[in-house]
Design an enzyme around this catalytic site. Structure first.
Site, PDB file in Angstrom:
ATOM      1  CG  ASP A   1      -1.910  -1.181   1.164  1.00 59.38           C
ATOM      2  OD1 ASP A   1      -3.108  -0.960   0.983  1.00 59.38           O
ATOM      3  OD2 ASP A   1      -1.447  -2.334   1.295  1.00 59.38           O
TER       4      ASP A   1
ATOM      5  CG  ASP B   1      -4.035  -1.065  -2.585  1.00 57.95           C
ATOM      6  OD1 ASP B   1      -4.575  -1.510  -3.624  1.00 57.95           O
ATOM      7  OD2 ASP B   1      -4.650  -0.898  -1.525  1.00 57.95           O
TER       8      ASP B   1
ATOM      9  CE1 TYR C   1      -4.452   3.610  -1.338  1.00 59.24           C
ATOM     10  CE2 TYR C   1      -2.246   2.848  -1.880  1.00 59.24           C
ATOM     11  CZ  TYR C   1      -3.380   2.779  -1.088  1.00 59.24           C
ATOM     12  OH  TYR C   1      -3.445   1.879  -0.054  1.00 59.24           O
TER      13      TYR C   1
ATOM     14  CG  ASN D   1      -8.495  -2.086  -2.636  1.00 59.37           C
ATOM     15  OD1 ASN D   1      -7.464  -2.448  -2.070  1.00 59.37           O
ATOM     16  ND2 ASN D   1      -9.144  -0.982  -2.293  1.00 59.37           N
TER      17      ASN D   1
ATOM     18  CG  HIS E   1      -4.346  -6.019  -1.614  1.00 54.02           C
ATOM     19  ND1 HIS E   1      -3.277  -5.193  -1.340  1.00 54.02           N
ATOM     20  CD2 HIS E   1      -5.463  -5.255  -1.476  1.00 54.02           C
ATOM     21  CE1 HIS E   1      -3.722  -3.973  -1.058  1.00 54.02           C
ATOM     22  NE2 HIS E   1      -5.051  -3.986  -1.122  1.00 54.02           N
TER      23      HIS E   1
ATOM     24  CG  HIS F   1      -9.927  -3.242   4.520  1.00 54.04           C
ATOM     25  ND1 HIS F   1     -10.812  -2.705   3.608  1.00 54.04           N
ATOM     26  CD2 HIS F   1      -8.871  -2.376   4.580  1.00 54.04           C
ATOM     27  CE1 HIS F   1     -10.313  -1.575   3.128  1.00 54.04           C
ATOM     28  NE2 HIS F   1      -9.147  -1.340   3.702  1.00 54.04           N
TER      29      HIS F   1
ATOM     30  CG  HIS G   1      -7.153  -4.574   1.778  1.00 54.00           C
ATOM     31  ND1 HIS G   1      -7.446  -3.559   0.880  1.00 54.00           N
ATOM     32  CD2 HIS G   1      -8.360  -5.120   2.111  1.00 54.00           C
ATOM     33  CE1 HIS G   1      -8.750  -3.505   0.673  1.00 54.00           C
ATOM     34  NE2 HIS G   1      -9.316  -4.436   1.417  1.00 54.00           N
ATOM     35  CB  VAL G   2      -5.253  -3.897   7.250  1.00 52.87           C
ATOM     36  CG1 VAL G   2      -5.346  -3.183   8.592  1.00 52.87           C
ATOM     37  CG2 VAL G   2      -6.486  -4.756   7.024  1.00 52.87           C
TER      38      VAL G   2
END
Length: 444
Positions: A151, A178, A181, A211, A295, A305, A332-333
């Site tokens: 991320d 990720d 962005y 995502n 992810h 999430h 993700h988190v």
């Protein structure tokens, strides 16, 4: 000012009581910084010169060099050698481009070079002009060091995290999704490529999707991942995969499996069948370590999430367990969390270690709230930006460290020694993945 702080603290306290959780702080002395704005990195070279240069591993002793040019007449060619300014070898590749609504990408080049010698620095030039770059190939034998950051995004925190990663040498970077962005704003893909170029052009970056790479749009682009697949192709064909969203590769005694949290993973799907085939072919004598990247985490005590990786866990966890996967990294988190070895929601000495590391520097900020009480199999958790390092010393032992991003310095806040499951007499790999493979092939 003190009254405002008291009001803020009281507000956080009320939220914590309401949800039976609390914000997790590293210590009473640690002051967590707020999110930072997006850093847009402009293009300041001539149109014919390469930008957004990055390299990735492709098969045994080969590397893919990827870059973008605004000038479309530039050849997809890489000159390279082991001496600065002297290019003994040359390779040509392919190029592509894409459109997204009113946006048109530059010419995107991908050139595979090699065979290359292990542990060697190569100097290279893209498209016949522009600056010289260099990368070092992974070593031939252990030790091997991975940098791990998920991320990432492109904020002030991202630049600090990258600076910390670059402050100490590593061999390969693993990114659990990720990346930019961009979220449909295509110029941000270009900006991200320029931001990471000083790092991604020097060491191979191996990535999987998150995502924020989806960028779907009904009717016009329902399948998504157009920018991601075009700009960041990974060696999926070499591992027998049909999709850039999931693949595997070997590097120095380690088998890495990159799974797609946003590709179909249900039993009978292409990804499910591919995974069954992939784990069945693992030779633990040649690759005693097996690492998986996803992810959306399968285990997560953060409120953010919750449950988003559960259906994938139910579908695929048994395969990873039977294959004696050593470690599973997730993003993700936007926080860090390390678990013990787990299988099916219980601590299990033969299950993988699960680590969430979605704290690279994204623009959305940190996921501050955790479930209470802390699950017994959650060893360490903290909502801070940072990165991780996995140093595999030999066939049996590896050292993991998580480096909290304290702005000017990176502080080792969590570390642990891992032992490979193949070195455990009680966790010898089962033949079950091969049985699953046979069953799947019979159903085709």
């Amino acid at each position: 000012m003190q009254k405002l702080q008291l009001l803020f603290d009281y507000h956080i306290f009320l939220i914590s009581i309401l949800f039976l959780v609390r914000p997790h702080y590293a210590s009473v002395d640690f002051v967590r910084q707020p999110p930072r704005p997006i850093v847009f990195t402009p293009h300041n070279r001539p149109e014919s010169h390469p930008q957004q240069v990055h390299v990735s591993l492709v098969g045994n002793n080969y590397m893919k060099v990827s870059w973008v040019t605004d000038e479309h007449r530039v050849p997809s060619m890489v000159d390279y050698g082991t001496t600065p300014g002297k290019y003994e070898y040359s390779a040509t590749g392919e190029h592509t481009s894409y459109r997204y609504f009113f946006y048109s990408s530059g010419k995107i080049h991908h050139v595979t070079i090699g065979p290359l010698s292990p542990g060697t620095t190569y100097y290279y030039r893209c498209g016949g002009s522009g600056p010289e770059f260099n990368f070092r190939t992974p070593p031939a034998t252990f030790p091997l060091e991975f940098a791990v950051a998920g991320d990432l995004g492109q904020t002030g925190w991202t630049t600090t995290t990258l600076k910390h990663i670059n402050s100490k040498d590593y061999d390969v970077l693993l990114l659990p999704g990720d990346l930019s962005y961009a979220d449909t704003q295509q110029p941000l893909w270009d900006s991200f490529g320029r931001l990471v170029e000083p790092h991604a052009s020097r060491r191979p970056w191996m990535v999987t999707q998150g995502n924020h790479e989806l960028e779907t749009f009904p009717i016009i682009d329902p399948n998504g991942f157009k920018a991601y697949n075009t700009r960041w192709p990974m060696p999926y064909e070499q591992s027998g995969s049909k999709s850039n969203l999931y693949y595997s590769f070997d590097v120095v005694g380690t088998h890495i499996i990159m799974l797609g949290s946003y590709a179909d993973f249900t039993p009978g799907s292409d990804q499910y069948k591919w995974l069954a085939n992939d784990v069945a072919k693992i030779d633990r004598a040649r690759t005693p370590w097996v690492v998986v990247i996803i992810h959306a985490p399968w285990y997560n005590s953060n409120l953010a999430h919750q449950g988003e990786g559960e259906s994938m866990r139910v579908a695929m966890e048994e395969m990873l367990y039977n294959s004696r996967v050593d470690i599973v990294f997730a993003g993700h988190v936007h926080a860090y969390e390390r678990f013990t070895r787990i299988y099916d929601n219980n601590a299990d000495p033969c299950g993988p270690i699960y680590i969430t590391i979605g704290d690279g520097g994204n623009r959305e900020g940190l996921a501050m709230l955790y479930k209470e009480p802390k699950p017994s199999f959650s060893i360490y958790r903290e909502a801070s930006f940072g990165h991780g390092r996995l140093r595999i010393l030999n066939n049996t032992h590896a050292h993991w460290s998580w480096h909290r991003n304290n702005d000017t310095t990176a502080v080792v806040a969590d570390e642990a020694w891992f032992q490979s499951l193949t070195s455990s007499s009680s966790c010898i790999s089962k033949i079950q993945p091969r049985v699953q493979l046979t069953k799947i092939n019979d159903e085709l």
